[in-house]
Design a protein around this motif. Structure first.
Motif, mmCIF file in Angstrom:
data_model
loop_
_atom_site.group_PDB
_atom_site.id
_atom_site.type_symbol
_atom_site.label_atom_id
_atom_site.label_comp_id
_atom_site.label_asym_id
_atom_site.label_seq_id
_atom_site.Cartn_x
_atom_site.Cartn_y
_atom_site.Cartn_z
ATOM 1 N N VAL A 275 93.755 -21.656 7.343
ATOM 2 C CA VAL A 275 92.585 -21.120 8.039
ATOM 3 C C VAL A 275 91.367 -21.981 7.708
ATOM 4 C CG1 VAL A 275 91.107 -19.107 8.360
ATOM 5 C CG2 VAL A 275 93.559 -18.806 7.935
ATOM 6 N N PRO A 276 90.813 -22.715 8.681
ATOM 7 C CA PRO A 276 89.646 -23.555 8.396
ATOM 8 C C PRO A 276 88.369 -22.735 8.278
ATOM 9 C CG PRO A 276 90.218 -23.705 10.719
ATOM 10 C CD PRO A 276 91.272 -22.854 10.073
ATOM 11 N N ALA A 277 87.539 -23.135 7.316
ATOM 12 C CA ALA A 277 86.244 -22.489 7.128
ATOM 13 C C ALA A 277 85.224 -23.560 6.780
ATOM 14 C CB ALA A 277 86.317 -21.446 6.016
ATOM 15 N N MET A 278 83.985 -23.326 7.165
ATOM 16 C CA MET A 278 82.923 -24.256 6.799
ATOM 17 C C MET A 278 82.097 -23.654 5.681
ATOM 18 S SD MET A 278 79.576 -23.457 7.476
ATOM 19 C CE MET A 278 79.063 -21.755 7.696
ATOM 20 N N ILE A 279 81.470 -24.526 4.885
ATOM 21 C CA ILE A 279 80.526 -24.115 3.855
ATOM 22 C C ILE A 279 79.426 -25.166 3.829
ATOM 23 C CG2 ILE A 279 81.847 -25.246 1.993
ATOM 24 C CD1 ILE A 279 81.012 -22.807 0.231
ATOM 25 N N VAL A 280 78.165 -24.744 3.724
ATOM 26 C CA VAL A 280 77.080 -25.698 3.952
ATOM 27 C C VAL A 280 75.899 -25.458 3.019
ATOM 28 C CG1 VAL A 280 76.153 -24.243 5.806
ATOM 29 C CG2 VAL A 280 75.525 -26.660 5.722
ATOM 30 N N ALA A 281 75.357 -26.560 2.516
ATOM 31 C CA ALA A 281 74.110 -26.534 1.749
ATOM 32 C C ALA A 281 72.977 -26.911 2.694
ATOM 33 C CB ALA A 281 74.174 -27.504 0.579
ATOM 34 N N VAL A 282 72.087 -25.968 2.956
ATOM 35 C CA VAL A 282 70.938 -26.198 3.835
ATOM 36 C C VAL A 282 69.709 -26.449 2.968
ATOM 37 C CG1 VAL A 282 69.517 -25.277 5.693
ATOM 38 C CG2 VAL A 282 71.949 -24.684 5.569
ATOM 39 N N VAL A 283 68.994 -27.529 3.260
ATOM 40 C CA VAL A 283 67.826 -27.916 2.459
ATOM 41 C C VAL A 283 66.576 -27.885 3.332
ATOM 42 C CG1 VAL A 283 66.778 -29.747 1.075
ATOM 43 C CG2 VAL A 283 69.250 -29.335 0.937
ATOM 44 N N ARG A 284 65.480 -27.357 2.764
ATOM 45 C CA ARG A 284 64.172 -27.337 3.436
ATOM 46 C C ARG A 284 63.097 -27.691 2.428
ATOM 47 N NH1 ARG A 284 61.173 -22.075 6.324
ATOM 48 N NH2 ARG A 284 59.354 -23.251 7.110
ATOM 49 N N ASP A 285 62.397 -28.773 2.679
ATOM 50 C CA ASP A 285 61.280 -29.183 1.818
ATOM 51 C C ASP A 285 61.666 -29.200 0.342
ATOM 52 O OD1 ASP A 285 59.670 -29.348 4.091
ATOM 53 O OD2 ASP A 285 59.022 -27.252 3.924
ATOM 54 N N GLY A 286 62.814 -29.789 0.035
ATOM 55 C CA GLY A 286 63.243 -29.929 -1.344
ATOM 56 C C GLY A 286 63.785 -28.667 -1.985
ATOM 57 N N LYS A 287 64.096 -27.647 -1.172
ATOM 58 C CA LYS A 287 64.687 -26.419 -1.691
ATOM 59 C C LYS A 287 65.977 -26.117 -0.948
ATOM 60 C CE LYS A 287 60.531 -24.199 -3.506
ATOM 61 N NZ LYS A 287 59.825 -22.897 -3.691
ATOM 62 N N PRO B 89 93.151 -21.554 -2.058
ATOM 63 C CA PRO B 89 94.375 -20.748 -1.947
ATOM 64 C C PRO B 89 94.171 -19.255 -2.184
ATOM 65 C CG PRO B 89 94.274 -21.747 -4.102
ATOM 66 C CD PRO B 89 93.052 -22.229 -3.353
ATOM 67 N N PHE B 90 93.177 -18.660 -1.527
ATOM 68 C CA PHE B 90 92.883 -17.241 -1.744
ATOM 69 C C PHE B 90 92.805 -16.479 -0.416
ATOM 70 C CE2 PHE B 90 90.908 -19.680 -5.223
ATOM 71 C CZ PHE B 90 91.664 -19.195 -6.288
ATOM 72 N N PRO B 91 93.883 -16.465 0.428
ATOM 73 C CA PRO B 91 95.188 -17.034 0.082
ATOM 74 C C PRO B 91 95.515 -18.384 0.736
ATOM 75 C CG PRO B 91 95.465 -15.425 1.822
ATOM 76 C CD PRO B 91 93.983 -15.484 1.537
ATOM 77 N N HIS B 92 94.865 -18.748 1.860
ATOM 78 C CA HIS B 92 95.349 -19.947 2.564
ATOM 79 C C HIS B 92 94.261 -20.579 3.435
ATOM 80 C CE1 HIS B 92 95.580 -16.786 5.515
ATOM 81 N NE2 HIS B 92 96.663 -16.262 4.985
ATOM 82 N N SER B 93 93.121 -20.867 2.831
ATOM 83 C CA SER B 93 92.019 -21.457 3.591
ATOM 84 C C SER B 93 91.851 -22.940 3.278
ATOM 85 C CB SER B 93 90.707 -20.728 3.273
ATOM 86 O OG SER B 93 90.739 -19.390 3.707
#
Length: 292
Positions: A154-166, A221-225
């Motif tokens: 199962v594909p999933a995205m995870i993202v770090a969003v940055v704004r003005d150094g935060k 693997p929790f369970p199959h991502s």
């Protein structure tokens, strides 16, 4: 566990049986069996006296044959073989992070996912007849209608969003989650990973993002991502958390990081990247000092 396993080669073969020195990744429920004091994966001879189910060959790690299986035996009723005193349920994959080396843990993760699929794919989803394993690929075929099925990822995205150094960090609405992390979500049918990033961020906190850039991937693997990580920049909007998903969300500077996940996760890798990139890099200990 980020980026794959060095030295692992998948393998198949229904007729292959383990030798005494072959590695066996054996689970009791979600706990991996390990040896005693040295905490390593046992070889087949060390499972003597213990019942095993679903035993199958699934590849090599640094040219050592690897097998997977599960056991219905607890440590208290493992029988009278030599393995009884040396082999024990060492913990879940989460528990063993930092105990087993990364390659062994990632190989165990692969075994756990294949085992979970094998357990749930004994019957055809099309007609309900029994299935049989393939001898040349990771798949099963229906004995009646010949429908083929393969392990679910199962594909999933995870993202770090940055704004003005935060960085944008949020705490999930689930009260058992006491830490903050970057945002994540599952990909919907017909959607690209980048489209998933935009949709999930907007749905969960009401902002728009731009300059979406690939960062890394991690089998989860929790369970199959499969977690696919990105970085992105804030484009517009103000934070409006969806209360069904997010308890609270805010922008945090490199020296303001709250409690975050452990280093086993790609979410932590994204947060560490942010601190290294935007923090005081003249202090080599800054990441360890601000992130717990």
């Amino acid at each position: 566990m980020i980026g794959g396993v060095d030295g692992f080669a998948p393998g198949y073969g229904l007729e292959r049986h383990p030798d005494d020195r072959d590695l066996v990744f054996c689970f009791i429920g979600d706990r991996l069996l390990v040896t005693g004091a040295d905490v390593r994966v046992p070889v087949f001879a060390e499972l003597a006296g213990r019942r095993v189910l679903r035993l199958q060959y699934y590849g090599t790690l640094h040219d050592s044959p690897c097998y997977l299986c599960e056991s219905p035996d607890s440590d208290d009723n493992a029988g009278g073989g030599s393995g009884r005193t040396n082999v024990r349920a060492g913990g879940t994959l989460r528990d063993l992070f930092g105990v087993l080396d990364d390659n062994t843990l990632a190989t165990a993760s692969r075994a756990f996912q294949i085992l979970a699929w094998d357990r749930s794919s004994g019957f055809c989803p099309a007609c309900g007849s029994p299935t049989r394993r393939s001898n040349h690929e990771r798949g099963k075929t229906c004995t009646a209608c010949a429908y083929s099925q393969y392990p679910r990822v199962v594909p999933a995205m995870i993202v770090a969003v940055v704004r003005d150094g935060k960085i944008l960090l949020a705490r999930a609405a689930n009260r058992s989650r006491v830490f903050y992390s970057v945002l994540a979500g599952f990909v919907e049918p017909g959607e690209s990973l980048e489209e998933c990033v935009r949709r999930e961020i907007h749905e969960e906190v009401g902002i728009s993002v731009r300059n979406i850039t690939y960062f890394a991937s991690q089998s989860w693997p929790f369970p199959h991502s499969l977690m696919v990580a990105f970085t992105a920049e804030w484009a517009s909007g103000e934070i409006r958390p969806d209360p069904t998903e997010i308890a609270e969300a805010a922008w945090y500077g490199p020296d303001e990081i709250p409690r975050v996940p452990s280093r086993m996760s790609v979410s932590r890798a994204l947060i560490d990247w942010f601190v290294r990139t935007y923090g005081d890099t003249s202090d080599p200990g800054v990441v360890d000092d601000v992130i717990r």
